[in-house]
Enzyme design. Structure first.
Site, PDB file in Angstrom:
ATOM      1  CB  ALA A   1      -1.001   0.219   1.004  1.00  0.00           C
TER       2      ALA A   1
ATOM      3  CD  GLU B   1       1.880  -5.880   6.001  1.00  0.00           C
ATOM      4  OE1 GLU B   1       3.278  -5.923   5.572  1.00  0.00           O
ATOM      5  OE2 GLU B   1       0.906  -5.744   4.936  1.00  0.00           O
TER       6      GLU B   1
ATOM      7  CD  GLU C   1      -2.886  -7.862   2.719  1.00  0.00           C
ATOM      8  OE1 GLU C   1      -2.351  -6.421   2.846  1.00  0.00           O
ATOM      9  OE2 GLU C   1      -2.447  -7.490   4.365  1.00  0.00           O
TER      10      GLU C   1
ATOM     11  N   GLY D   1       0.246  -4.713   1.382  1.00  0.00           N
ATOM     12  CA  GLY D   1      -1.097  -5.151   0.016  1.00  0.00           C
ATOM     13  C   GLY D   1      -0.232  -5.450  -1.256  1.00  0.00           C
TER      14      GLY D   1
HETATM   15  N1  DAK Z   1       4.361   3.439  -0.455  1.00  0.00           N
HETATM   16  C1  DAK Z   1       4.966   4.638  -1.068  1.00  0.00           C
HETATM   17  N2  DAK Z   1       6.357   4.241  -2.183  1.00  0.00           N
HETATM   18  C2  DAK Z   1       6.370   3.079  -2.368  1.00  0.00           C
HETATM   19  C3  DAK Z   1       6.614   2.213  -2.233  1.00  0.00           C
HETATM   20  C4  DAK Z   1       5.560   2.300  -1.134  1.00  0.00           C
HETATM   21  N3  DAK Z   1       5.134   0.780  -0.570  1.00  0.00           N
HETATM   22  N4  DAK Z   1       7.749   1.454  -2.116  1.00  0.00           N
HETATM   23  C5  DAK Z   1       8.099   2.499  -3.175  1.00  0.00           C
HETATM   24  N5  DAK Z   1       7.604   3.636  -2.186  1.00  0.00           N
HETATM   25  C6  DAK Z   1       8.818   4.335  -3.725  1.00  0.00           C
HETATM   26  C7  DAK Z   1       9.704   4.879  -3.174  1.00  0.00           C
HETATM   27  O1  DAK Z   1      10.350   5.624  -1.759  1.00  0.00           O
HETATM   28  C8  DAK Z   1      10.587   5.392  -4.478  1.00  0.00           C
HETATM   29  O2  DAK Z   1       9.750   6.432  -4.364  1.00  0.00           O
HETATM   30  P1  DAK Z   1      10.602   7.709  -4.523  1.00  0.00           P
HETATM   31  O3  DAK Z   1      12.197   7.820  -3.509  1.00  0.00           O
HETATM   32  O4  DAK Z   1      12.131   7.323  -6.122  1.00  0.00           O
HETATM   33  O5  DAK Z   1      10.092   8.969  -4.850  1.00  0.00           O
HETATM   34  C9  DAK Z   1       9.926   4.381  -4.684  1.00  0.00           C
HETATM   35  O6  DAK Z   1       8.996   3.649  -5.065  1.00  0.00           O
HETATM   36  C10 DAK Z   1      11.425   3.181  -5.900  1.00  0.00           C
HETATM   37  O7  DAK Z   1      12.284   2.550  -4.917  1.00  0.00           O
HETATM   38  P2  DAK Z   1      12.638   2.654  -3.946  1.00  0.00           P
HETATM   39  O8  DAK Z   1      13.993   3.399  -4.815  1.00  0.00           O
HETATM   40  O9  DAK Z   1      13.062   1.975  -2.434  1.00  0.00           O
HETATM   41  O10 DAK Z   1      13.431   1.260  -5.181  1.00  0.00           O
HETATM   42  P3  DAK Z   1      14.009  -0.034  -3.920  1.00  0.00           P
HETATM   43  O11 DAK Z   1      14.730  -0.495  -4.875  1.00  0.00           O
HETATM   44  O12 DAK Z   1      15.709   0.239  -3.685  1.00  0.00           O
HETATM   45  O13 DAK Z   1      13.475  -1.404  -3.300  1.00  0.00           O
HETATM   46  C11 DAK Z   1      11.468  -1.772  -2.213  1.00  0.00           C
HETATM   47  C12 DAK Z   1      12.129  -1.056  -3.968  1.00  0.00           C
HETATM   48  C13 DAK Z   1      10.397  -2.579  -2.991  1.00  0.00           C
HETATM   49  C14 DAK Z   1      11.866  -3.088  -1.087  1.00  0.00           C
HETATM   50  C15 DAK Z   1      11.439  -0.843  -1.407  1.00  0.00           C
HETATM   51  O14 DAK Z   1      11.003   0.187  -2.470  1.00  0.00           O
HETATM   52  C16 DAK Z   1      10.307  -1.068  -0.306  1.00  0.00           C
HETATM   53  O15 DAK Z   1      10.846  -1.359   0.350  1.00  0.00           O
HETATM   54  N6  DAK Z   1       9.577  -0.544  -0.743  1.00  0.00           N
HETATM   55  C17 DAK Z   1       8.802  -0.166   0.688  1.00  0.00           C
HETATM   56  C18 DAK Z   1       8.009  -1.763   1.031  1.00  0.00           C
HETATM   57  C19 DAK Z   1       6.862  -2.073   2.298  1.00  0.00           C
HETATM   58  O16 DAK Z   1       7.716  -1.610   3.355  1.00  0.00           O
HETATM   59  N7  DAK Z   1       5.757  -1.580   1.666  1.00  0.00           N
HETATM   60  C20 DAK Z   1       4.674  -1.354   1.783  1.00  0.00           C
HETATM   61  C21 DAK Z   1       3.766  -2.629   3.968  1.00  0.00           C
HETATM   62  S1  DAK Z   1       2.082  -1.772   3.988  1.00  0.00           S
HETATM   63  C22 DAK Z   1      -4.957  -1.316   3.356  1.00  0.00           C
HETATM   64  C23 DAK Z   1      -4.999  -2.565   2.472  1.00  0.00           C
HETATM   65  C24 DAK Z   1      -3.316  -2.763   2.423  1.00  0.00           C
HETATM   66  C25 DAK Z   1      -2.783  -2.218   3.089  1.00  0.00           C
HETATM   67  C26 DAK Z   1      -3.200  -1.328   4.781  1.00  0.00           C
HETATM   68  C27 DAK Z   1      -4.178  -0.974   4.073  1.00  0.00           C
HETATM   69  N8  DAK Z   1      -6.530  -0.561   3.519  1.00  0.00           N
HETATM   70  C28 DAK Z   1      -7.494  -1.003   2.789  1.00  0.00           C
HETATM   71  C29 DAK Z   1      -6.676   0.562   4.604  1.00  0.00           C
HETATM   72  C30 DAK Z   1      -1.359  -2.628   3.323  1.00  0.00           C
HETATM   73  C31 DAK Z   1      -0.141  -2.212   3.896  1.00  0.00           C
HETATM   74  C32 DAK Z   1       0.948  -3.461   3.390  1.00  0.00           C
HETATM   75  O17 DAK Z   1       1.549  -2.601   2.726  1.00  0.00           O
END
Ligand code: DAK
Length: 257
Positions: free
Chosen positions: A65, A131, A111, A108
């Site tokens: 997400a 998460e 998911e 997400g």
């Molecule tokens: N959200 C926002 N931006 C994101 C992102 C995310 N989840 N994942 C990546 N980006 C953005 C990065 O900030 C970066 O943006 P800039 O800095 O270039 O502006 C760009 O995408 C490229 O990412 P990286 O530079 O980090 O690229 P890398 O290859 O170094 O790393 C990565 C890729 C996927 C390993 C890394 O970006 C990463 O760890 N991303 C975050 C993973 C994460 O924590 N995901 C969120 C988990 S929480 C809901 C439904 C579902 C959910 C919640 C609520 N509701 C219906 C209410 C689910 C929650 C989650 O998913």
């Protein structure tokens, strides 16, 4: 209204939804989830479509997400807007949905893949629930889908540690269906979609409902639904055609009615 975060197209009776937010690793903001689900529903209603595919790009299926969007949520803003309602609608899609995963399927994004019926992944795909590292937990079904797919112990370990799992491990634990070379993901997904599109659509739909029932209901209730759907399959012309084709030693021509 035009879609901003997805592209859609049709190939051989398969409706394809391509996630298209590459600058953010296909992170799912709420508008994007709305667009995905609305398009799934459109394909589900379209008689010319038999299978739905959801895919990302080479780097990411979806990296979760959108954290920027989620950051300022509060319990009451979530309670009021109920952003999960749209996710629930995915579970009402009747046609087969296949996720084609290259790269990251996190949070997400994972998911979303788990809401699909089948998952085809690249050897370099990675699946995980980060998460916990953000101080939260999966909220769009992750704890439930994963536990049902792989059992309590491994699901807990995986979600607690927030680690990424390779496609091979995910395949080993029965979480995904197929692993292929990265450049073959689309082809393998389309091969599977094409095979499914050739099956009798009514039977395919009734099977999906019955198998889903098996996941959550006591055996006796599941058997009742299976029997009801079995009867229903005999109301279709495809049943007549399938059995007639067998006796005439030819391939069936299914019409979906
Ligand atoms: N959200 C926002 N931006 C994101 C992102 C995310 N989840 N994942 C990546 N980006 C953005 C990065 O900030 C970066 O943006 P800039 O800095 O270039 O502006 C760009 O995408 C490229 O990412 P990286 O530079 O980090 O690229 P890398 O290859 O170094 O790393 C990565 C890729 C996927 C390993 C890394 O970006 C990463 O760890 N991303 C975050 C993973 C994460 O924590 N995901 C969120 C988990 S929480 C809901 C439904 C579902 C959910 C919640 C609520 N509701 C219906 C209410 C689910 C929650 C989650 O998913």
């Amino acid at each position: 209204m035009a879609n901003e975060f997805i592209q859609t197209y049709v190939e051989k009776k398969t409706g394809i939804i391509q996630l298209d937010r590459p600058q953010a690793a296909n992170a799912l903001n709420r508008q994007m989830v709305d667009e995905i689900v609305e398009q799934m529903e459109r394909f589900d209603r379209d008689d010319s479509i038999r299978v739905i595919v959801v895919k990302g790009n080479e780097k990411a299926f979806a990296a979760g997400a959108d954290i920027d969007e989620m950051m300022d949520d509060s319990p009451l803003s979530l309670e009021l807007t109920n952003p999960f309602a749209v996710w629930d609608r995915m579970m009402l899609i009747k046609k087969p949905v296949i996720a084609a995963v290259n790269g990251f399927a996190l949070g997400g994004g994972f998911e979303l893949a788990l809401h699909c019926d089948l998952i085809v992944a690249a050897e370099n795909a990675s699946f995980g629930f980060p998460e916990v590292t953000l101080g939260v937990m999966p909220g769009a079904g992750g704890t439930q889908f994963l536990t049902k797919a792989m059992g309590r112990a491994k699901a807990l370990e995986w979600i607690w540690l927030g680690q990424q799992m390779s496609a091979r491990e995910a395949l080993h634990y029965g979480v995904i269906n197929r692993v292929v070379a990265p450049e073959m993901v689309k082809e393998e997904t389309m091969r599977l979609a094409h095979q499914l599109a050739g099956q009798a659509p009514v039977a395919v739909r009734l099977i999906k409902e019955a198998v889903d029932e098996a996941v959550d209901t006591p055996l006796e209730d599941g058997l009742k639904l299976e029997r009801k759907n079995f009867y229903l399959a005999f109301a279709s012309q495809d049943q007549k055609e399938g059995m007639k084709a067998f006796t005439e030693k030819r391939s069936p021509s299914f019409k979906g009615v």
